[in-house]
Motif scaffolding. Structure first.
Motif, PDB file in Angstrom:
ATOM      1  N   TYR A  16       0.839  -1.199   0.000  1.00 49.26           N
ATOM      2  CA  TYR A  16       0.000   0.000   0.000  1.00 49.26           C
ATOM      3  C   TYR A  16       0.877   1.254   0.000  1.00 49.26           C
ATOM      4  O   TYR A  16       0.604   2.219  -0.726  1.00 49.26           O
ATOM      5  CB  TYR A  16      -0.917  -0.007   1.226  1.00 49.26           C
ATOM      6  CG  TYR A  16      -1.832   1.204   1.295  1.00 49.26           C
ATOM      7  CD1 TYR A  16      -3.104   1.159   0.736  1.00 49.26           C
ATOM      8  CD2 TYR A  16      -1.413   2.386   1.905  1.00 49.26           C
ATOM      9  CE1 TYR A  16      -3.938   2.281   0.779  1.00 49.26           C
ATOM     10  CE2 TYR A  16      -2.233   3.502   1.950  1.00 49.26           C
ATOM     11  CZ  TYR A  16      -3.502   3.436   1.389  1.00 49.26           C
ATOM     12  OH  TYR A  16      -4.319   4.548   1.421  1.00 49.26           O
ATOM     13  N   LEU A  17       1.922   1.253   0.819  1.00 50.41           N
ATOM     14  CA  LEU A  17       2.819   2.405   0.890  1.00 50.41           C
ATOM     15  C   LEU A  17       3.492   2.652  -0.452  1.00 50.41           C
ATOM     16  O   LEU A  17       3.605   3.801  -0.913  1.00 50.41           O
ATOM     17  CB  LEU A  17       3.870   2.160   1.979  1.00 50.41           C
ATOM     18  CG  LEU A  17       4.761   3.337   2.368  1.00 50.41           C
ATOM     19  CD1 LEU A  17       3.939   4.507   2.860  1.00 50.41           C
ATOM     20  CD2 LEU A  17       5.753   2.905   3.441  1.00 50.41           C
ATOM     21  N   LEU A  18       3.932   1.583  -1.116  1.00 51.93           N
ATOM     22  CA  LEU A  18       4.582   1.739  -2.420  1.00 51.93           C
ATOM     23  C   LEU A  18       3.597   2.283  -3.446  1.00 51.93           C
ATOM     24  O   LEU A  18       3.890   3.265  -4.156  1.00 51.93           O
ATOM     25  CB  LEU A  18       5.140   0.386  -2.876  1.00 51.93           C
ATOM     26  CG  LEU A  18       5.917   0.366  -4.192  1.00 51.93           C
ATOM     27  CD1 LEU A  18       7.069  -0.636  -4.105  1.00 51.93           C
ATOM     28  CD2 LEU A  18       5.034  -0.023  -5.373  1.00 51.93           C
ATOM     29  N   CYS A  19       2.414   1.676  -3.564  1.00 54.15           N
ATOM     30  CA  CYS A  19       1.436   2.097  -4.567  1.00 54.15           C
ATOM     31  C   CYS A  19       0.931   3.510  -4.283  1.00 54.15           C
ATOM     32  O   CYS A  19       0.728   4.323  -5.201  1.00 54.15           O
ATOM     33  CB  CYS A  19       0.266   1.117  -4.599  1.00 54.15           C
ATOM     34  SG  CYS A  19       0.721  -0.557  -5.091  1.00 54.15           S
ATOM     35  N   ASN A  20       0.717   3.821  -3.011  1.00 52.60           N
ATOM     36  CA  ASN A  20       0.202   5.145  -2.653  1.00 52.60           C
ATOM     37  C   ASN A  20       1.211   6.239  -2.988  1.00 52.60           C
ATOM     38  O   ASN A  20       0.836   7.324  -3.442  1.00 52.60           O
ATOM     39  CB  ASN A  20      -0.140   5.171  -1.165  1.00 52.60           C
ATOM     40  CG  ASN A  20      -0.899   6.424  -0.781  1.00 52.60           C
ATOM     41  OD1 ASN A  20      -2.028   6.633  -1.202  1.00 52.60           O
ATOM     42  ND2 ASN A  20      -0.279   7.279   0.028  1.00 52.60           N
ATOM     43  N   ASN A  21       2.507   5.972  -2.772  1.00 48.04           N
ATOM     44  CA  ASN A  21       3.534   6.960  -3.129  1.00 48.04           C
ATOM     45  C   ASN A  21       3.617   7.144  -4.631  1.00 48.04           C
ATOM     46  O   ASN A  21       3.829   8.270  -5.110  1.00 48.04           O
ATOM     47  CB  ASN A  21       4.889   6.540  -2.571  1.00 48.04           C
ATOM     48  CG  ASN A  21       5.104   7.002  -1.146  1.00 48.04           C
ATOM     49  OD1 ASN A  21       5.487   8.134  -0.886  1.00 48.04           O
ATOM     50  ND2 ASN A  21       4.825   6.114  -0.205  1.00 48.04           N
ATOM     51  N   LEU A  22       3.455   6.064  -5.405  1.00 48.49           N
ATOM     52  CA  LEU A  22       3.454   6.189  -6.867  1.00 48.49           C
ATOM     53  C   LEU A  22       2.276   7.042  -7.346  1.00 48.49           C
ATOM     54  O   LEU A  22       2.438   7.949  -8.175  1.00 48.49           O
ATOM     55  CB  LEU A  22       3.393   4.799  -7.510  1.00 48.49           C
ATOM     56  CG  LEU A  22       4.668   3.971  -7.476  1.00 48.49           C
ATOM     57  CD1 LEU A  22       4.417   2.584  -8.062  1.00 48.49           C
ATOM     58  CD2 LEU A  22       5.790   4.664  -8.260  1.00 48.49           C
ATOM     59  N   LEU A  23       1.083   6.729  -6.829  1.00 58.30           N
ATOM     60  CA  LEU A  23      -0.089   7.486  -7.258  1.00 58.30           C
ATOM     61  C   LEU A  23      -0.030   8.917  -6.756  1.00 58.30           C
ATOM     62  O   LEU A  23      -0.429   9.853  -7.470  1.00 58.30           O
ATOM     63  CB  LEU A  23      -1.352   6.792  -6.749  1.00 58.30           C
ATOM     64  CG  LEU A  23      -2.674   7.386  -7.236  1.00 58.30           C
ATOM     65  CD1 LEU A  23      -2.754   7.349  -8.765  1.00 58.30           C
ATOM     66  CD2 LEU A  23      -3.862   6.653  -6.632  1.00 58.30           C
ATOM     67  N   ASP A  24       0.469   9.142  -5.554  1.00 60.50           N
ATOM     68  CA  ASP A  24       0.603  10.500  -5.015  1.00 60.50           C
ATOM     69  C   ASP A  24       1.532  11.335  -5.891  1.00 60.50           C
ATOM     70  O   ASP A  24       1.242  12.502  -6.183  1.00 60.50           O
ATOM     71  CB  ASP A  24       1.145  10.428  -3.588  1.00 60.50           C
ATOM     72  CG  ASP A  24       1.386  11.807  -2.995  1.00 60.50           C
ATOM     73  OD1 ASP A  24       0.406  12.493  -2.681  1.00 60.50           O
ATOM     74  OD2 ASP A  24       2.577  12.184  -2.861  1.00 60.50           O
ATOM     75  N   ASN A  25       2.636  10.729  -6.340  1.00 57.96           N
ATOM     76  CA  ASN A  25       3.567  11.436  -7.217  1.00 57.96           C
ATOM     77  C   ASN A  25       2.903  11.776  -8.549  1.00 57.96           C
ATOM     78  O   ASN A  25       3.088  12.878  -9.094  1.00 57.96           O
ATOM     79  CB  ASN A  25       4.798  10.563  -7.441  1.00 57.96           C
ATOM     80  CG  ASN A  25       5.899  11.286  -8.193  1.00 57.96           C
ATOM     81  OD1 ASN A  25       6.623  12.100  -7.631  1.00 57.96           O
ATOM     82  ND2 ASN A  25       6.027  10.984  -9.483  1.00 57.96           N
ATOM     83  N   ALA A  26       2.111  10.800  -9.091  1.00 59.12           N
ATOM     84  CA  ALA A  26       1.434  11.039 -10.370  1.00 59.12           C
ATOM     85  C   ALA A  26       0.406  12.155 -10.244  1.00 59.12           C
ATOM     86  O   ALA A  26       0.288  13.024 -11.127  1.00 59.12           O
ATOM     87  CB  ALA A  26       0.775   9.747 -10.842  1.00 59.12           C
ATOM     88  N   ILE A  27      -0.373  12.175  -9.161  1.00 53.99           N
ATOM     89  CA  ILE A  27      -1.391  13.212  -8.972  1.00 53.99           C
ATOM     90  C   ILE A  27      -0.748  14.582  -8.811  1.00 53.99           C
ATOM     91  O   ILE A  27      -1.229  15.593  -9.345  1.00 53.99           O
ATOM     92  CB  ILE A  27      -2.269  12.866  -7.754  1.00 53.99           C
ATOM     93  CG1 ILE A  27      -3.076  11.601  -8.027  1.00 53.99           C
ATOM     94  CG2 ILE A  27      -3.200  14.019  -7.415  1.00 53.99           C
ATOM     95  CD1 ILE A  27      -3.824  11.093  -6.814  1.00 53.99           C
ATOM     96  N   LYS A  28       0.364  14.648  -8.068  1.00 57.21           N
ATOM     97  CA  LYS A  28       1.011  15.936  -7.822  1.00 57.21           C
ATOM     98  C   LYS A  28       1.524  16.577  -9.109  1.00 57.21           C
ATOM     99  O   LYS A  28       1.372  17.783  -9.324  1.00 57.21           O
ATOM    100  CB  LYS A  28       2.181  15.735  -6.854  1.00 57.21           C
ATOM    101  CG  LYS A  28       1.778  15.588  -5.406  1.00 57.21           C
ATOM    102  CD  LYS A  28       3.030  15.416  -4.552  1.00 57.21           C
ATOM    103  CE  LYS A  28       2.657  15.255  -3.079  1.00 57.21           C
ATOM    104  NZ  LYS A  28       3.872  15.042  -2.240  1.00 57.21           N
TER     105      LYS A  28
END
Length: 452
Positions: free
Chosen positions: A357-369
């Protein structure tokens, strides 16, 4: 055997010294093996002694048949005597333990030693037999060559038993005699072998607190080298742990300096302004505080994922992605982003769900930003790979070789964040045994993870 094993286990359990326990165990095994060996030798000696004396009785009977039986028959028949008793000379203690009886088949005459059992007590039988009286006797009977006489030779078992006992004692005595020497030599050898451990313990006591250098592997024995390798591995892990703590402290001090200074300036300006202007300043202060909180949380997360993660659990990666997308739905809608999502129904992978979850959430957070408003984010999850792509603003200059560096944000400094997201992703990918690949072309940034 079971009682011996239980006694040995109890004895060893009472000793705290490994050297003493080894010595006790070796001594007990030595005594056990010696006892078995002596017993086996005694049985073999008993068999061989019986064989030897049986053969000797046969030879003695043959000798008596030639030298005594025929002359005695002629003499006693001529003189019309009935029997001849050979008296004991009392010259040797073994003399009365050997006896014989020579007699005619019809019982008309006989020659016998003093004290020999009569025919009623020990009747004649051809071959070897035994007779149990006050003592056990070995008996051998045979007929003479002319068939007119018979010979009965008797030998007391105590005569043989004494020889068997002497041979057994002569065998076990050196074993017992050598036991103290063996214990001393064993203790000396064990003490000498444990000197390497004593030297290693001395080296550990003399080491300074900040010395994590590995112990040199010299030729001190396989066991000592094994302990040294384990210690070196442990020291390397301790050194890495302290290095992470130092790096965390340095990063926190470096990155918190700027927002804390800005926070201080705003607070000073707030003191000089009239109350009517407080609202804008308070909003800015809250934003600065949130940035500090996010930075600290990111640093703590990075420090955590740099350690060794447990991979004993298994999770469904597709389920994790659905949860990440649901948690970030509001942010995606707020920025009016479109999504193209293709997920497998199920994708099992090793590792706790919280790490994935931490890995996927950081990837998606970076994409959204970093995705421009109203653009499209693409996500694909297959059994052996995962792909996440997002467009990047045309003014953004991206150095693909520095993406996983701490605090690297390119020139997008206006985007809220600490620049630790992809560094966390890289460390998590290594721990979760996946291979990440970053690419940037045609103003699109893609992260591809090859699932092992």
């Amino acid at each position: 055997m079971r009682s011996f094993t239980d006694a040995l286990t109890s004895l060893l359990g009472k000793s705290t010294s490994i050297r003493r326990r080894i010595l006790i165990a070796v001594s007990a095994v030595y005594l056990l093996c010696s006892g078995i060996t002596v017993s086996w030798i005694y049985l073999e000696v008993r068999h061989e002694v019986d064989e030897l004396f049986d053969a000797e009785m046969i030879q003695q009977a043959k000798t008596l048949a030639v030298i005594v039986a025929e002359p005695a028959r002629l003499q006693l028949t001529t003189s019309k005597g009935q029997s001849l008793v050979v008296p004991s000379l009392q010259q040797h203690s073994y003399e009365d333990r050997i006896a014989y009886r020579i007699e005619a088949l019809d019982g008309s005459w006989q020659v016998l030693t003093e004290g020999v059992p009569d025919a009623a007590t020990v009747p004649f039988q051809t071959g070897f037999t035994t007779y149990q009286g006050e003592q056990l006797w070995h008996v051998f009977g045979m007929l003479t060559a002319d068939g007119q006489s018979r010979i009965l030779l008797l030998q007391e078992d105590e005569f043989r038993a004494e020889l068997r006992s002497d041979l057994a004692i002569d065998t076990i005595f050196p074993v017992l005699l050598l036991l103290p020497l063996m214990l001393w030599l064993g203790w000396l050898a064990i003490h000498r072998g444990f000197k390497s451990f004593a030297r290693l313990a001395q080296q550990l006591r003399l080491r300074s607190n900040n010395n994590y250098a590995p112990f040199p592997l010299v030729d001190e024995g396989e066991e000592v080298d094994l302990v040294k390798r384990s210690l070196n591995h442990y020291l390397a892990r301790i050194e890495q742990s302290f290095a992470r703590e130092k790096r965390f402290s340095a990063d926190a001090a470096h990155e918190l300096r700027t927002p804390l200074a800005a926070l201080k300036v705003r607070l000073q300006r707030l003191q000089e302004r009239p109350p009517s202007n407080f609202q804008q300043e308070i909003t800015e202060l809250l934003e600065s505080t949130n940035r500090i909180i996010n930075l600290v949380e990111s640093l703590l997360t990075l420090a955590k994922v740099e350690g060794q993660l447990e991979l004993t659990d298994t999770c469904d990666l597709a389920k994790v992605w659905r949860q990440v997308l649901a948690d970030n739905y509001a942010r995606i809608e707020a920025k009016q982003l479109h999504t193209e999502i293709h997920l497998e129904a199920s994708c099992k992978r090793a590792g706790a769900a919280s790490y994935w979850y931490l890995l996927c959430n950081n990837l998606l957070d970076n994409a959204i930003k970093y995705a421009p408003a109203q653009s499209c984010i693409q996500l694909t999850l297959e059994q052996h790979q995962m792909l996440l792509c997002n467009p990047v603003d045309s003014q953004h200059q991206l150095d693909i070789t520095r993406l996983t560096e701490r605090f690297y944000r390119g020139k997008q400094l206006h985007v809220q964040g600490a620049g630790l997201g992809l560094s966390i992703v890289a460390h998590l990918a290594t721990q979760l045994q996946v291979d990440p690949e970053f690419s940037y072309h045609d103003q699109r940034f893609c992260v591809q993870l090859y699932l092992r």
